[in-house]
Design a protein around this motif. Structure first.
Motif, PDB file in Angstrom:
ATOM      1  N   PRO A  98      97.411  42.872 -48.655  1.00 47.84           N
ATOM      2  CA  PRO A  98      97.562  42.710 -50.097  1.00 47.84           C
ATOM      3  C   PRO A  98      97.539  44.070 -50.801  1.00 47.84           C
ATOM      4  O   PRO A  98      96.808  44.976 -50.384  1.00 47.84           O
ATOM      5  CB  PRO A  98      96.344  41.867 -50.498  1.00 47.84           C
ATOM      6  N   GLY A  99      98.352  44.165 -51.824  1.00 45.29           N
ATOM      7  CA  GLY A  99      98.489  45.456 -52.495  1.00 45.29           C
ATOM      8  C   GLY A  99      98.152  45.409 -53.971  1.00 45.29           C
ATOM      9  O   GLY A  99      98.208  44.349 -54.600  1.00 45.29           O
ATOM     10  N   LEU A 100      97.825  46.581 -54.501  1.00 42.26           N
ATOM     11  CA  LEU A 100      97.498  46.714 -55.921  1.00 42.26           C
ATOM     12  C   LEU A 100      98.237  47.907 -56.513  1.00 42.26           C
ATOM     13  O   LEU A 100      98.132  49.019 -55.995  1.00 42.26           O
ATOM     14  CB  LEU A 100      95.989  46.915 -56.088  1.00 42.26           C
ATOM     15  N   LEU A 101      98.998  47.637 -57.579  1.00 42.32           N
ATOM     16  CA  LEU A 101      99.668  48.721 -58.275  1.00 42.32           C
ATOM     17  C   LEU A 101      98.929  48.999 -59.574  1.00 42.32           C
ATOM     18  O   LEU A 101      98.779  48.103 -60.412  1.00 42.32           O
ATOM     19  CB  LEU A 101     101.121  48.349 -58.581  1.00 42.32           C
ATOM     20  N   GLU A 142      80.797  46.393 -60.537  1.00 39.74           N
ATOM     21  CA  GLU A 142      81.164  45.187 -61.298  1.00 39.74           C
ATOM     22  C   GLU A 142      82.469  45.348 -62.068  1.00 39.74           C
ATOM     23  O   GLU A 142      82.892  44.425 -62.772  1.00 39.74           O
ATOM     24  CB  GLU A 142      80.058  44.829 -62.313  1.00 39.74           C
ATOM     25  N   SER A 143      83.095  46.468 -61.980  1.00 39.66           N
ATOM     26  CA  SER A 143      84.294  46.684 -62.786  1.00 39.66           C
ATOM     27  C   SER A 143      85.421  45.745 -62.361  1.00 39.66           C
ATOM     28  O   SER A 143      85.453  45.258 -61.224  1.00 39.66           O
ATOM     29  CB  SER A 143      84.773  48.126 -62.628  1.00 39.66           C
ATOM     30  N   LEU A 153      88.704  43.179 -58.409  1.00 43.24           N
ATOM     31  CA  LEU A 153      90.060  42.863 -57.981  1.00 43.24           C
ATOM     32  C   LEU A 153      90.278  43.303 -56.535  1.00 43.24           C
ATOM     33  O   LEU A 153      90.872  42.580 -55.726  1.00 43.24           O
ATOM     34  CB  LEU A 153      91.026  43.584 -58.920  1.00 43.24           C
ATOM     35  N   ILE A 154      89.818  44.480 -56.196  1.00 40.80           N
ATOM     36  CA  ILE A 154      89.980  44.984 -54.830  1.00 40.80           C
ATOM     37  C   ILE A 154      89.225  44.099 -53.844  1.00 40.80           C
ATOM     38  O   ILE A 154      89.719  43.748 -52.766  1.00 40.80           O
ATOM     39  CB  ILE A 154      89.483  46.451 -54.736  1.00 40.80           C
ATOM     40  N   LEU A 155      88.021  43.683 -54.249  1.00 41.99           N
ATOM     41  CA  LEU A 155      87.184  42.874 -53.379  1.00 41.99           C
ATOM     42  C   LEU A 155      87.740  41.473 -53.195  1.00 41.99           C
ATOM     43  O   LEU A 155      87.984  41.026 -52.068  1.00 41.99           O
ATOM     44  CB  LEU A 155      85.778  42.802 -53.992  1.00 41.99           C
ATOM     45  N   ARG A 206      86.162  55.323 -50.408  1.00 45.21           N
ATOM     46  CA  ARG A 206      85.058  54.358 -50.274  1.00 45.21           C
ATOM     47  C   ARG A 206      85.562  52.925 -50.325  1.00 45.21           C
ATOM     48  O   ARG A 206      85.001  52.044 -49.691  1.00 45.21           O
ATOM     49  CB  ARG A 206      84.039  54.585 -51.395  1.00 45.21           C
ATOM     50  N   GLU A 207      86.628  52.684 -51.075  1.00 46.51           N
ATOM     51  CA  GLU A 207      87.195  51.337 -51.158  1.00 46.51           C
ATOM     52  C   GLU A 207      87.868  50.937 -49.846  1.00 46.51           C
ATOM     53  O   GLU A 207      88.139  49.768 -49.608  1.00 46.51           O
ATOM     54  CB  GLU A 207      88.245  51.258 -52.281  1.00 46.51           C
TER      55      GLU A 207
END
Lengths: 245, 245, 245, 245, 245, 245
Positions: D55-58, D106-107, D112-114, D152-153
């Protein structure tokens, strides 16, 4: 009758200089790291001390004394012996102390020049004066002070100046090149995938001098200035290339 | 009798260096991103640790330890093993802490050098000191402090310096190139639509050295320095091209 | 009937100038260190004094008088004799004193010009005025003051301007080139591994002039302007090269 | 056993990368406007989402969402579909919010990443961080914060960097190129009166990679990396030309 | 029916301009020292005054009136005669007074334009406005004020602009080139060891114009624009060279 | 079904653009003085108004209305007629008023766009926004405001940007090229002693486009985009030359 010139002992270079530097003159030797400025200064002092009976003084603002001895040794020179004989003197100081000393007859610097009968001096490097002021306009008077002070001492002084790899095309800071009597430029020149050293005399007041750009070599047997870069263009521009045709 | 040189274990490079670096010298390795500075530093430390019985210390101001282990692994090196054997040490710190530590005998840095019998050191990278001051004139004393401090430690130190793609033609910040004993330049060179790596030794005090610009290769079997760029001009100018004729 | 031109006595150059400089004009001579600016100024004054009955005045802001005498001597000129005959005058002063003197009828400068019947003047160098202000915009009025003041004196004035090795391609500071009547550029030109001197007249108000870039030579017999650089391109761009074909 | 590489799905490029990017690495993609940075980022995310189950995030700091959908559509990609399937996520935010979010568990970013199980991330563009400070020295820590935070992510992150037409020859601001694991450069190259796109991998830690400069094409069928620029020199210098002979 | 163009009387140039400048237009003439800007301005005014019945006004911020008369005379022009006939007017003033006068109907400038029936105006030089402000952003409104003010006067105005030897490649200060209707560039061009003058029309609103770079000659018989530089490349780049093949 | 493209009516250019600009896109047209930016903008608006039924709005920050009408007339266009028919609108305003108006629904700008049914807009020139701030970092948000505001209006907007003769190689101020959807560059190109105009499309989001650098001609019959510069290299580098061989 002409005064005896202050030779460097490097045959090819002395030929270019019409025998050597004019006595009492201020000589700027400009070059990038590794072009051989310090080696040339040592050679100049050693030749004067050992062959022309001109005691020398090396003033260094930064280098470790031990490094200098080792460097000289790698070129076959024994600095300690010349020091012991009173023919060569070393002074490790700061630009500020040097400037103050130049003005004061009782300073360590002046006493050393007087008692040592110093005729040749090398300063490594004048670029440290650049750091005394951030204003270009304030630098010129500093340099005028240095060259006028040294002229009063009557020494033939070689001033080493630090340059970046292609800074020959820029004016030297504080206009020092205009203040001195002679300008010698050392350069790295890329020829056929090899970095060679080149030397050229750009200025020499009160004397004619060779205009060639010649090879400058540093080897275990010392320094040598040999032939020109035949068939090459753009040596000083930083883009040397084979001339067409 | 000459001291044993501090070899890198890269045959072609050690030949260029006359066997290796002069013990106790300060070596600046300049290069753009991706030219292989960190790889060369690791190779230098590993070779000393495993072949010349010279324990090494890598000081990093930024890189993740895990990245270093992975990078080393990709070249066939097992850093953890050398660490376990006490032949290699890693120190992840900041420029400020490093500078303070250099001055203090009780610092972690000095204790590590003393107890670990460190002979070789690599600093990744000296460019971080640039950020301690915005005044060029204040940077020189910082660099003098670093090199003098390391000279007192007696280590043979490789200082990595960050450059942009064409910054070789500019003076290195703070005049560091004038302070060190040796300067090795790594470069990207565009040859026939390919980016190759080149290495050249620009300066080496107290020793003769090869002047060639040679290919520098990094592959799964490690590092290699091979032939020159025959028939090419302008390699270091950033505009390499085939020589005419 | 045309006024007699102020010749330099250098045959090749006077030909380029249509006989010499226009009387009463302001001439900027720009050049890097070692290109021969001071020699040309001396030649200009000596020729006027000894051949055209035009007493001359050399104003120097920096050079040692003794250096000037020695330099002149090396070219076969006896400055002291001309001074004794009242044909040549020397004034060693500062830019500030010069500027003040130019405005005041009673100043040493004006008295000297008046009583000495000075017709030719050389100023070594105008670049010292650059240091009076750090604002480019404030420099123009200074230069306007200098040129207007000298025009009022009625002298034909040669203003020497310092340049770096490749600064011809930049505007001269303060727009001085726009203020003067004539601009002569001296350059170092690298030809076949040799640094040669070149001269070109870029501007000459109220007169036609030669446009060639010619060789400018300084030897024991004095100055000479000879042939053009046949078959060369890029002489003034700092990258001279043999033209193809 | 080696980890699976993070491929881009562009065959020619994945070959250059030895299969794809090293998982967890930070990749800087530098390029001038119109060189295809955003297209490459979309391709990278889409390939991961649809072919490698990553899964990706832009994250975009500036572009209109509608522009992105339209651009993707013109290349045959349906972003909305991938979003609906939870394989692709879009976050339109500001550099400041992004930086704060990176630090806080908590951001929105971290949630979203989690929850999204994000493995690949693209940031368009890192050049916006340049605007957070006017001091070059303060920029490096910002970039260190970004890359360390993303490391770290655990994501494999592609950072897009804006360049001018010829800025490849300058150091990238803040030394970001030294911080990242890989550097990919996209360039406009003028060949025979046509602007072509070129791609080169300048750096890739922990992996070997191809050194060729290859054609990079964007067409209605998507992206392609094809052959090298045979017989051309100076591609990255901004002055491409046919090699002589 | 088209308006009569404002010719210069230089046949080759008027041909390039489609007969002359468009009446009422603002023309920027850019050039380095010695390229002939003032000569062209005089020629333009004299031709208008003597052949097209258009009284002219020369506004000079710096030049000595006597210099102008002498320069004109050397080209065979008698300015005093034209002045006596009321066809040519001279105004020696300052940039500040000029700007104020442009705004005020009662100013000397406006009275002179009105009572003299001035149709052509030349301003020597607009570069003096650069010195009114050190902020680039504040310069544009100054130039807008100048061009708008002159447009309101209804004159066809030639604005002379000072450039350094290679500044054509830089934007003209304050974006003046964008404000004016026509841009004419004068250049020194080095051809076969000779400095030649070149002229090119870069911009001409509301008219077609020749695109050639042609020779511009100034001789005792006045000005001439002749042939192109056949077989030469790089004329405006500052590196003219013979085209290969 | 694809939307109809916003053509320019210049056949050669529309072919390069795949039929025309993408509706609703922001197009930056960059060029030096005299390259034809304003002509292209007028052509774009006139073609939309008269052939594609798209009313246009020209916003000018500086040019005199009368100049625009005259320029258009010289190319055979009658702006007044189109205005009378309500197909073309002109707005002479300032950057500050424009920015405020863009934000306010009741502004003259928004009322004009709404009641006039404006579909195409040209802004002459965006470079005026540069003068609103001296900080590069503050310029980007201004440009983001302009492009986002215009996107909300739904118009297809051509933004004219001022460049110096060789500024293509520099990043456009404020990164505007990254914000827009399309970038068209107009250039002066020196070919055989003649200045020709060239056009190239560097970027076009959401569409393929031609990559050629083609001739751009402006004559009494209007604009034309014709063939490429066959056999030439370095067109955009500012040093065009004949390719060897």
């Amino acid at each position: 009758m002409t005064e005896e010139r202050a030779g460097t002992g490097v045959k090819g270079l002395d030929e270019m200089l019409g025998g050597g530097f004019v006595p009492g003159s201020m000589i700027l030797v400009r070059g990038a790291p590794g072009t051989g400025k310090t080696c040339l200064a040592l050679q100049y002092l050693i030749h004067g001390a050992s062959k022309q009976n001109e005691p020398g003084l090396l003033i260094s603002f930064e280098e470790f004394p031990s490094s200098l001895y080792r460097d000289a040794k790698s070129l076959g020179w024994d600095l300690a012996k010349l020091e012991a004989e009173g023919k060569l003197h070393m002074l490790f100081t700061s630009p500020e102390v040097f400037l103050t000393g130049l003005e004061s007859p009782e300073s360590q610097l002046n006493q050393l020049i007087l008692t040592g009968g110093i005729r040749r001096l090398a300063l490594d490097s004048v670029s440290h004066f650049d750091r005394l002021t951030s204003l270009e306009a304030e630098l010129r008077p500093v340099y005028t002070g240095v060259t006028n002070g040294l002229r009063r001492e009557g020494v033939t002084a070689m001033l080493l100046g630090e340059e970046g790899p292609s800074e020959y095309r820029r004016a030297f800071k504080g206009g020092l090149s205009f203040l001195v009597d002679a300008v010698v430029v050392l350069r790295h020149v890329e020829i056929e995938s090899t970095m060679q050293r080149a030397v050229v005399v750009l200025k020499m007041r009160g004397s004619s001098h060779a205009k060639e750009i010649r090879r400058f070599e540093i080897g275990p047997k010392g320094l040598a200035v040999t032939d020109t870069f035949r068939g090459r263009e753009g040596l000083l521009s930083g883009m040397p290339h084979r001339a067409p045709g």
